[in-house]
Enzyme design. Structure first.
Site, PDB file in Angstrom:
ATOM      1  N   ARG A  29     -21.372 -44.199 -41.861  1.00 54.60           N
ATOM      2  CA  ARG A  29     -22.650 -43.582 -42.240  1.00 54.60           C
ATOM      3  C   ARG A  29     -23.265 -42.813 -41.075  1.00 54.60           C
ATOM      4  O   ARG A  29     -24.463 -42.529 -41.064  1.00 54.60           O
ATOM      5  CB  ARG A  29     -23.620 -44.690 -42.709  1.00 54.60           C
ATOM      6  CG  ARG A  29     -23.030 -45.596 -43.801  1.00 54.60           C
ATOM      7  CD  ARG A  29     -23.909 -46.808 -44.065  1.00 54.60           C
ATOM      8  NE  ARG A  29     -23.279 -47.847 -44.866  1.00 54.60           N
ATOM      9  CZ  ARG A  29     -23.313 -47.910 -46.196  1.00 54.60           C
ATOM     10  NH1 ARG A  29     -23.948 -46.998 -46.885  1.00 54.60           N
ATOM     11  NH2 ARG A  29     -22.718 -48.898 -46.841  1.00 54.60           N
ATOM     12  N   TYR A  59     -14.819 -40.042 -42.569  1.00 51.38           N
ATOM     13  CA  TYR A  59     -16.246 -40.396 -42.552  1.00 51.38           C
ATOM     14  C   TYR A  59     -17.104 -39.146 -42.340  1.00 51.38           C
ATOM     15  O   TYR A  59     -16.917 -38.385 -41.402  1.00 51.38           O
ATOM     16  CB  TYR A  59     -16.551 -41.434 -41.460  1.00 51.38           C
ATOM     17  CG  TYR A  59     -15.950 -42.798 -41.740  1.00 51.38           C
ATOM     18  CD1 TYR A  59     -15.408 -43.122 -42.982  1.00 51.38           C
ATOM     19  CD2 TYR A  59     -15.942 -43.787 -40.766  1.00 51.38           C
ATOM     20  CE1 TYR A  59     -14.854 -44.365 -43.242  1.00 51.38           C
ATOM     21  CE2 TYR A  59     -15.393 -45.048 -41.015  1.00 51.38           C
ATOM     22  CZ  TYR A  59     -14.850 -45.323 -42.256  1.00 51.38           C
ATOM     23  OH  TYR A  59     -14.308 -46.561 -42.498  1.00 51.38           O
ATOM     24  N   SER A 161      -5.343 -50.594 -43.222  1.00 49.40           N
ATOM     25  CA  SER A 161      -6.591 -50.955 -43.892  1.00 49.40           C
ATOM     26  C   SER A 161      -6.362 -50.942 -45.389  1.00 49.40           C
ATOM     27  O   SER A 161      -5.670 -50.041 -45.902  1.00 49.40           O
ATOM     28  CB  SER A 161      -7.686 -49.947 -43.511  1.00 49.40           C
ATOM     29  OG  SER A 161      -8.896 -50.285 -44.136  1.00 49.40           O
ATOM     30  N   ASN A 162      -6.903 -51.929 -46.061  1.00 51.34           N
ATOM     31  CA  ASN A 162      -6.798 -52.031 -47.525  1.00 51.34           C
ATOM     32  C   ASN A 162      -5.353 -52.187 -47.993  1.00 51.34           C
ATOM     33  O   ASN A 162      -5.033 -51.816 -49.128  1.00 51.34           O
ATOM     34  CB  ASN A 162      -7.465 -50.825 -48.200  1.00 51.34           C
ATOM     35  CG  ASN A 162      -8.906 -50.652 -47.766  1.00 51.34           C
ATOM     36  OD1 ASN A 162      -9.724 -51.541 -47.949  1.00 51.34           O
ATOM     37  ND2 ASN A 162      -9.227 -49.519 -47.146  1.00 51.34           N
ATOM     38  N   LEU A 215     -22.033 -56.978 -44.868  1.00 59.03           N
ATOM     39  CA  LEU A 215     -23.281 -57.226 -45.613  1.00 59.03           C
ATOM     40  C   LEU A 215     -23.153 -56.728 -47.045  1.00 59.03           C
ATOM     41  O   LEU A 215     -24.154 -56.449 -47.709  1.00 59.03           O
ATOM     42  CB  LEU A 215     -24.470 -56.521 -44.936  1.00 59.03           C
ATOM     43  CG  LEU A 215     -24.714 -56.846 -43.463  1.00 59.03           C
ATOM     44  CD1 LEU A 215     -25.945 -56.103 -42.945  1.00 59.03           C
ATOM     45  CD2 LEU A 215     -24.877 -58.354 -43.279  1.00 59.03           C
ATOM     46  N   GLY A 217     -22.277 -53.881 -47.929  1.00 54.54           N
ATOM     47  CA  GLY A 217     -22.822 -52.522 -47.990  1.00 54.54           C
ATOM     48  C   GLY A 217     -24.352 -52.518 -48.061  1.00 54.54           C
ATOM     49  O   GLY A 217     -24.960 -51.512 -48.436  1.00 54.54           O
TER      50      GLY A 217
END
Ligand code: NAP
Length: 302
Positions: A29, A59, A161-162, A215, A217
């Site tokens: 973000r 990003y 990742s993932n 958290l 998101g």
């Protein structure tokens, strides 16, 4: 009374020989902050003891082509203050290629790593991750690209990742270097890796787990559903006992799992970054940790 659960400030990034903080700061973000505010956020994270910074080429992507702005912004920050680079362990990712969606072909991965280095204005990444599994690339082809990037000194270590556990195992078999890190979603609201064997595999394979969206998101800070409110209430019990925020308690809950996951916080607010560091001061008992798990499950363990 049982011993509190172990919670370390630092850990090894797999078998890479790289030491990282168990809290990381993520830049999903980050784009749009502007160089001055971007520098303030980077300083705040480093000064709080957070040494692991996580970004990705995608990003800040606005859907119009090219790539995201988050890496370029960090590149601006590093250009203005080159000394910052050596204070951080820098992680980036690639392999999401809109509109495909994924491409892990060796030629594309090599291109993506070079492009990230150019945007970040650095000559190497400490760890580079394949952002999402590309079903259409053979693990041997992925391994070829990753091994070449390490041999060229462009990345010090690699990860995924993932990826499913089976995908991680398949790549491990053919990669010339150990997989240093895996980055799945993990929070008190997302228990998948706790129950599907991924964290167990990471422990025995000595792979560091970087937990994204610890958290949920932001849902832990602003719970709306009944389940989210139940989890928030269970976290609040521990948070108030330790004089920390619910968000810090949530991060420390993730970090207290025996796999010692690294919680990647995503806030772009300086005070909240500082606040997250109080996660290291929380001590979990078996009872309080399981209370949060049960609150999230919505039913008791058998
Ligand atoms: P998060 O820490 O779960 O959520 C952060 C969000 O919560 C921010 O929008 C933040 O807003 C909000 N928030 C609201 N109140 C807050 C409070 N009191 N304290 C802290 N945050 C609060 O993490 P995330 O941003 O979803 O993800 C974290 C990082 O994980 C990303 O930056 C990225 O590096 C990584 N990630 C990786 C993947 C992947 O596929 N590998 C996917 C997603 C994320 P404010 O900024 O206003 O505080």
């Amino acid at each position: 009374m049982t011993e509190p659960l172990r919670l370390d400030r630092t850990r090894q990034l797999g078998r890479s020989g790289i030491t990282v903080s168990t809290l990381a700061w993520g830049m999903w973000r980050f784009a749009g902050a502007g160089a001055r505010q971007g520098a303030r956020l980077v300083h705040t994270a480093l000064d709080a003891g957070i040494t692991l910074l996580d970004t990705a080429d995608i990003y800040g992507f606005d859907g119009t082509g090219g790539f995201g702005d988050a890496e370029a912004l960090l590149g601006e920050v590093l250009t203005a203050e080159p000394g910052l680079r050596q204070r951080m362990v820098l992680v980036s990712k690639g392999g999401i290629r809109p509109p495909l969606p994924y491409d892990s072909s060796p030629a594309y991965l090599a291109e993506a790593i070079d492009a990230s280095l150019a945007r970040l204005k650095t000559d190497h990444l400490d760890c580079w991750l394949i952002h999402r599994p590309d079903i259409l690339t053979h693990p041997q082809e992925i391994a070829r690209a990753l091994d070449a990037a390490i041999a060229a000194g462009k990345v010090r270590s690699v990860g995924v990742s993932n990826f499913t556990q089976a995908q991680i195992t398949a790549l491990s078999h053919v990669l010339g270097h150990p997989i240093a890190a895996t980055q799945p979603e993990l929070s008190p609201l997302c228990l998948t890796t706790i129950t599907n064997g991924e964290l167990d595999h990471a422990m025995v394979a000595d792979i560091a787990t970087m937990a994204w969206s610890p958290l949920g998101g932001g849902r832990i800070a602003n719970p709306t559903t009944e389940r989210e409110q139940r989890v928030a209430a269970a976290l609040d019990v521990v948070a108030s006992a330790h004089g920390v925020s619910r968000e810090a308690a949530a991060c420390s809950w993730v970090m207290a799992h025996p796999a010692a996951p690294i919680a990647i916080i995503g806030t772009q607010n300086e005070a909240r970054i500082r606040d997250a560091a109080s996660a290291w001061g929380v001590s979990w008992t078996r009872q309080s940790w399981y209370d949060v798990l049960v609150a999230s499950r919505g039913e008791r363990l058998p």
